[in-house]
Design an enzyme around this catalytic site. Structure first.
Site, PDB file in Angstrom:
ATOM      1  N   LYS A 114      45.341  34.256  44.836  1.00 38.53           N
ATOM      2  CA  LYS A 114      44.262  34.180  44.198  1.00 38.53           C
ATOM      3  C   LYS A 114      43.712  32.318  43.698  1.00 38.53           C
ATOM      4  O   LYS A 114      43.177  31.933  43.296  1.00 38.53           O
ATOM      5  CB  LYS A 114      45.597  34.590  42.083  1.00 38.53           C
ATOM      6  CG  LYS A 114      44.919  36.768  42.737  1.00 38.53           C
ATOM      7  CD  LYS A 114      44.835  36.914  41.178  1.00 38.53           C
ATOM      8  CE  LYS A 114      44.993  38.438  41.376  1.00 38.53           C
ATOM      9  NZ  LYS A 114      44.995  39.499  41.196  1.00 38.53           N
ATOM     10  N   LYS A 196      44.354  43.386  51.793  1.00 33.47           N
ATOM     11  CA  LYS A 196      44.845  44.499  51.207  1.00 33.47           C
ATOM     12  C   LYS A 196      43.806  44.645  50.127  1.00 33.47           C
ATOM     13  O   LYS A 196      42.836  44.435  50.327  1.00 33.47           O
ATOM     14  CB  LYS A 196      45.892  44.028  49.858  1.00 33.47           C
ATOM     15  CG  LYS A 196      45.889  45.366  48.458  1.00 33.47           C
ATOM     16  CD  LYS A 196      47.175  44.285  47.701  1.00 33.47           C
ATOM     17  CE  LYS A 196      46.269  44.276  46.499  1.00 33.47           C
ATOM     18  NZ  LYS A 196      46.823  44.219  45.513  1.00 33.47           N
ATOM     19  N   LYS A 199      40.177  45.422  43.708  1.00 33.43           N
ATOM     20  CA  LYS A 199      38.878  46.309  43.020  1.00 33.43           C
ATOM     21  C   LYS A 199      38.548  45.128  42.729  1.00 33.43           C
ATOM     22  O   LYS A 199      37.134  45.038  42.486  1.00 33.43           O
ATOM     23  CB  LYS A 199      39.192  46.947  41.415  1.00 33.43           C
ATOM     24  CG  LYS A 199      40.837  46.223  40.814  1.00 33.43           C
ATOM     25  CD  LYS A 199      40.879  47.009  39.231  1.00 33.43           C
ATOM     26  CE  LYS A 199      42.765  47.420  39.506  1.00 33.43           C
ATOM     27  NZ  LYS A 199      43.160  45.938  38.859  1.00 33.43           N
TER      28      LYS A 199
HETATM   29  N1  AQP Z   1      45.528  48.383  48.461  1.00 35.97           N
HETATM   30  C1  AQP Z   1      46.022  49.130  47.971  1.00 35.97           C
HETATM   31  N2  AQP Z   1      47.066  49.837  47.983  1.00 35.97           N
HETATM   32  C2  AQP Z   1      48.515  50.440  47.525  1.00 35.97           C
HETATM   33  N3  AQP Z   1      48.610  50.096  46.312  1.00 35.97           N
HETATM   34  C3  AQP Z   1      48.547  48.927  45.420  1.00 35.97           C
HETATM   35  N4  AQP Z   1      47.965  49.070  44.574  1.00 35.97           N
HETATM   36  C4  AQP Z   1      46.970  47.458  43.918  1.00 35.97           C
HETATM   37  N5  AQP Z   1      46.329  47.303  45.167  1.00 35.97           N
HETATM   38  C5  AQP Z   1      46.574  48.485  46.169  1.00 35.97           C
HETATM   39  C6  AQP Z   1      48.896  49.153  43.164  1.00 35.97           C
HETATM   40  O1  AQP Z   1      48.261  49.010  41.661  1.00 35.97           O
HETATM   41  C7  AQP Z   1      48.760  48.864  40.472  1.00 35.97           C
HETATM   42  C8  AQP Z   1      48.528  48.265  39.971  1.00 35.97           C
HETATM   43  O2  AQP Z   1      48.181  46.717  40.399  1.00 35.97           O
HETATM   44  P1  AQP Z   1      46.656  46.037  39.940  1.00 35.97           P
HETATM   45  O3  AQP Z   1      45.878  46.638  39.065  1.00 35.97           O
HETATM   46  O4  AQP Z   1      48.226  45.784  38.087  1.00 35.97           O
HETATM   47  O5  AQP Z   1      47.434  45.000  39.936  1.00 35.97           O
HETATM   48  P2  AQP Z   1      47.311  44.391  41.760  1.00 35.97           P
HETATM   49  O6  AQP Z   1      47.963  44.500  42.414  1.00 35.97           O
HETATM   50  O7  AQP Z   1      46.364  42.954  42.458  1.00 35.97           O
HETATM   51  O8  AQP Z   1      45.528  45.415  41.994  1.00 35.97           O
HETATM   52  P3  AQP Z   1      44.059  44.824  42.343  1.00 35.97           P
HETATM   53  O9  AQP Z   1      42.822  45.975  42.558  1.00 35.97           O
HETATM   54  O10 AQP Z   1      43.781  43.783  43.340  1.00 35.97           O
HETATM   55  O11 AQP Z   1      43.411  44.438  41.028  1.00 35.97           O
HETATM   56  P4  AQP Z   1      42.871  42.424  41.362  1.00 35.97           P
HETATM   57  O12 AQP Z   1      41.639  42.487  42.156  1.00 35.97           O
HETATM   58  O13 AQP Z   1      42.449  42.163  39.827  1.00 35.97           O
HETATM   59  O14 AQP Z   1      44.041  41.614  41.749  1.00 35.97           O
HETATM   60  C9  AQP Z   1      50.581  48.016  41.776  1.00 35.97           C
HETATM   61  O15 AQP Z   1      51.383  48.864  41.524  1.00 35.97           O
HETATM   62  C10 AQP Z   1      50.012  48.254  42.870  1.00 35.97           C
HETATM   63  O16 AQP Z   1      50.848  47.292  43.297  1.00 35.97           O
END
Ligand code: AQP
Length: 334
Positions: A114, A196, A199
């Site tokens: 990040k 990965k 969102k």
């Molecule tokens: N691509 C993924 N595959 C499987 N699990 C995923 N998680 C996120 N992306 C994937 C799981 O979703 C939960 C919530 O995630 P989060 O929103 O708290 O944070 P994150 O992991 O940072 O998710 P994003 O979508 O990548 O958000 P941004 O883009 O805002 O950083 C967690 O259990 C995560 O493991």
């Protein structure tokens, strides 16, 4: 709450949740709600670690609660709340910060990633993200944390902090275990299957949102990056794109990966991608219908949030008082 182990997990309202968030987290939240005392949070404080549009953040928080409910998380069985509604999370973070070393946080993969993608805003909160996450978990005497594979390092740090605190101040925190889905622990980006699915990806074709309609879902899968050897086999190392699609298909259709490989033997990538898109669209459709119903009922959604926050606060505050006492913070009593 019944005499079951406690489970805690959360999702950030940092955009529209993807099928990665669903497969890696929310879908399992639903499956686990009878086995554990489940506490599911919407991690809005975590979102502030990257720049957010305040109005969008508010909206995303409200909509994520509606999605939790539409996916089948039951507020009669689980505690569902918004993180910022329970002040103990920020308060415990301060105490845990005093036993966390900058080196531990600086080597976290998510912080490094990040910091690269948000070079104009590498702030202290971004670095401290895992300590806030540790506080989320430790406040509730959590035994298990269902998360995607990207959160493994943060769970390790949470365990280290719990043990460190317990060693220094006496038994206080339960040391939690992470649990990861067998398949789909890391759903990959549709436009770059070595990355990965997230969102907050700037490329909207990289992810499928849980709020996308059928046409959009199918269009995104048609565009998914694969490879050129036209063989549908499960080999995440050498065929990341195809393996990712097989995983997604398997989760949404309920067909095992082995059976899916047999089903698509000899078929072209075009047909395959269409079938994956259709399976996902079909899985999301009933959730969307329910979500759009729930979202209209503001009074109901607010009541779920308020009840959840009250129940969460009761547990969290008990832990925080214990922590304050252990570290020697004076409590005035008449
Ligand atoms: N691509 C993924 N595959 C499987 N699990 C995923 N998680 C996120 N992306 C994937 C799981 O979703 C939960 C919530 O995630 P989060 O929103 O708290 O944070 P994150 O992991 O940072 O998710 P994003 O979508 O990548 O958000 P941004 O883009 O805002 O950083 C967690 O259990 C995560 O493991």
């Amino acid at each position: 709450m019944e005499d079951k182990k406690t489970l805690f997990s959360a999702v950030q309202p940092s955009g529209t949740p993807t099928i990665g968030n669903y497969v890696g987290a929310i879908n399992n939240f639903v499956k686990l709600q009878d086995e554990y005392n489940c506490i599911y949070s919407i991690a809005d404080l975590h979102c502030l670690t990257v720049k957010q549009d305040p109005q969008s953040l508010k909206k995303a928080t409200y909509e994520l609660m509606a999605l939790y409910l539409a996916c089948g998380i039951d507020p009669e069985k689980c505690i569902m709340f918004v993180q910022s509604h329970v002040p103990c999370h920020a308060e415990l973070t301060w105490v845990l910060n005093t036993i966390t070393y900058p080196g531990e946080l600086g080597r976290m993969t998510q912080f490094k990633d990040k910091s690269r993608t948000h070079q104009d805003n590498v702030n202290m909160g971004l670095m401290d993200y895992p300590v806030l996450m540790a506080s989320d978990i430790l406040l509730y005497n959590t035994a298990v944390v269902p998360v995607g594979a990207d959160q493994k390092q943060h769970i390790e740090l949470t365990r280290d902090l719990a043990l460190r605190f317990n060693n220094r101040f006496g038994e206080t925190f339960t040391v939690p275990d992470g649990i990861f889905p067998k398949y789909g622990a890391k759903i990959m980006s549709l436009s770059d299957p070595t990355k990965k699915m997230s969102k907050s990806d700037e490329n909207i074709n990289a992810y499928v949102s849980m709020y996308d309609d059928t046409d959009t879902i199918i269009r995104k899968f048609k565009k998914a990056v694969t490879d050129s050897d036209n063989k549908i086999v499960f080999d995440p190392e050498n065929k990341a794109g195809i393996s990712n699609l097989l995983t997604i298909y398997s989760v949404f259709s309920g067909v095992s990966i082995e059976d899916a490989v047999k089903e698509f033997e000899g078929k072209g990538y075009g047909d395959f991608k269409l079938k994956v898109g259709e399976a996902v669209a079909e899985g999301i459709k009933p959730i969307t219908n329910k979500r759009l119903e729930i979202i209209k009922d503001k009074a109901y959604l607010n009541s779920v949030m308020i009840k959840g926050a009250e129940n969460a606060y009761r547990i969290a505050n008990r832990t925080l008082r214990k922590v304050y006492k252990k570290v020697g913070l004076y409590k005035a009593e008449l």
